[in-house]
Design an enzyme around this catalytic site. Structure first.
Site, short mmCIF file in Angstrom:
data_model
loop_
_atom_site.label_atom_id
_atom_site.label_comp_id
_atom_site.label_asym_id
_atom_site.label_seq_id
_atom_site.Cartn_x
_atom_site.Cartn_y
_atom_site.Cartn_z
N ALA A 65 1.03 -1.15 -0.04
CA ALA A 65 -0.07 -0.01 0.00
C ALA A 65 0.84 1.28 -0.02
O ALA A 65 2.00 1.32 0.38
CB ALA A 65 -0.83 0.15 1.28
N GLY A 109 0.48 -5.02 0.93
CA GLY A 109 -0.62 -4.91 0.25
C GLY A 109 -0.51 -5.66 -1.16
O GLY A 109 -1.58 -6.05 -1.78
N GLU A 112 -0.84 -8.95 -0.57
CA GLU A 112 -2.25 -9.37 -0.12
C GLU A 112 -3.02 -9.41 -1.32
O GLU A 112 -4.24 -10.04 -1.54
CB GLU A 112 -2.66 -8.31 0.83
CG GLU A 112 -2.04 -8.75 2.19
CD GLU A 112 -2.20 -7.44 3.17
OE1 GLU A 112 -2.08 -6.27 2.67
OE2 GLU A 112 -2.33 -7.75 4.28
N GLU A 132 5.12 -4.86 6.73
CA GLU A 132 4.28 -4.03 7.67
C GLU A 132 4.71 -3.51 9.10
O GLU A 132 4.65 -2.44 9.22
CB GLU A 132 2.93 -4.12 7.56
CG GLU A 132 2.21 -4.11 6.34
CD GLU A 132 1.85 -5.24 5.57
OE1 GLU A 132 2.82 -6.23 5.74
OE2 GLU A 132 1.14 -5.52 4.68
#
Ligand code: HXC
Length: 258
Positions: A65, A109, A112, A132
């Site tokens: 992200a 992300g 993911e 993260e």
């Protein structure tokens, strides 16, 4: 529609979505995720799309992200907007098959997102990770949940706690990816795989996707009963009659998605 963060092509019944933020190693910002959701909504009613590929660049599928975009956010900003996670619901509801073709970094992300697809084909340069924790947070789009189901508790826990990256060979060994191919062949291989899926009955392919995904959500007994009902229901389709007649008549089936 023109997209700023994606390159989208439809050809040979395959919808190809290339994440395209090279300046940020395809980091997923809200714009990209909303554009991705928008493309998938359009693909769901586009008869020319029978299978989807999501890919990135050679260097990065997606490096996570967008850290710069989220760094100043508060809890309420993230919670109220369902920041990043909201648009992924569209992907999770998408009913046609989706392949992630991953080269280079698939981190946070990015890992993911790849895991939200139906299966992952990786190049031999792929690197998966949930780093993260290095940012003082944790996975928020499935890194602690889907990764655990893919690779088991021990490896998922280690990856989420240490942030270490897994290379393609380890990812294949531990069941995260279906296959590893040389980087130069990744897109051709993903397209050939998508083409194979695209020539099946879309009704049957959607039923397979629904049933395999159900195995993640329920007990074995309930899953087997669900599979049985869906299997029986396919005997109401013209494609079942056509597929079995074609076998008997020693010819290729002509599926009509009916
Ligand atoms: C924003 C990013 C980024 C990211 C890379 N960039 N990753 N920008 N968000 N996640 C930017 C860099 O700032 C840099 O921009 C450019 O991309 C190139 O990156 P470099 O770091 O210079 O490349 P390199 O040295 O090759 O290192 C590659 C890397 C590293 C190892 C992948 O970039 C990295 O560690 N990225 C962060 C990975 C990460 O922590 N991901 C998890 C994010 S959190 P400039 O402008 O400086 O050139 C997350 C939460 C998910 O994903 C849950 C959401 C609900």
């Amino acid at each position: 529609m023109a997209y700023e963060t994606l390159i989208v092509e439809v050809a040979d019944h395959i919808g190809l979505i290339r994440l395209n933020r090279p300046e940020a190693l395809n980091a997923l910002n809200m714009q990209l995720l909303e554009e991705l959701a928008d493309v998938l909504v359009s693909f769901s009613t586009n008869d020319k799309v029978r299978c989807v590929i999501i890919t990135g660049s050679e260097k990065a599928f997606a490096a996570g992200a967008d850290i710069k975009e989220m760094s100043e956010k508060s809890f309420t900003d993230m919670f109220e907007a369902d920041y990043f996670t909201g648009p992924t619901e569209t992907l999770l509801r998408f009913r046609k098959p989706i392949i992630a073709a991953v080269s280079g970094y698939a981190l946070g992300g990015g890992c993911e997102l790849a895991m939200m697809c139906d299966f992952i084909i990786a190049s031999d340069t792929a690197k998966f990770g949930q780093p993260e924790i290095n940012l003082g947070v944790m996975g928020g789009m499935g890194g602690t949940q889907r990764l655990t189901r893919f690779v088991g508790k021990s490896k998922a826990m280690e990856m989420n706690l240490t942030g270490r990256f897994m290379d393609a060979a380890e990812a294949e060994r531990s069941g995260l990816v279906s296959r590893v191919v040389p980087a130069k062949d990744l897109l051709d291989d993903a397209k050939a795989t998508a083409a194979k899926i695209a020539e099946k009955s879309l009704i049957a392919a959607m039923a397979v996707k629904e049933a395999v995904n159900r195995s993640y959500e329920t007990t074995l007994r309930e899953g087997v009963l669900f599979e049985r009902r869906v299997f029986h229901s396919l005997f109401s389709s013209e494609d079942q009659a056509e597929g079995m007649a074609a076998f008997t008549e020693k010819r290729a089936p002509q599926f009509r998605d009916r």
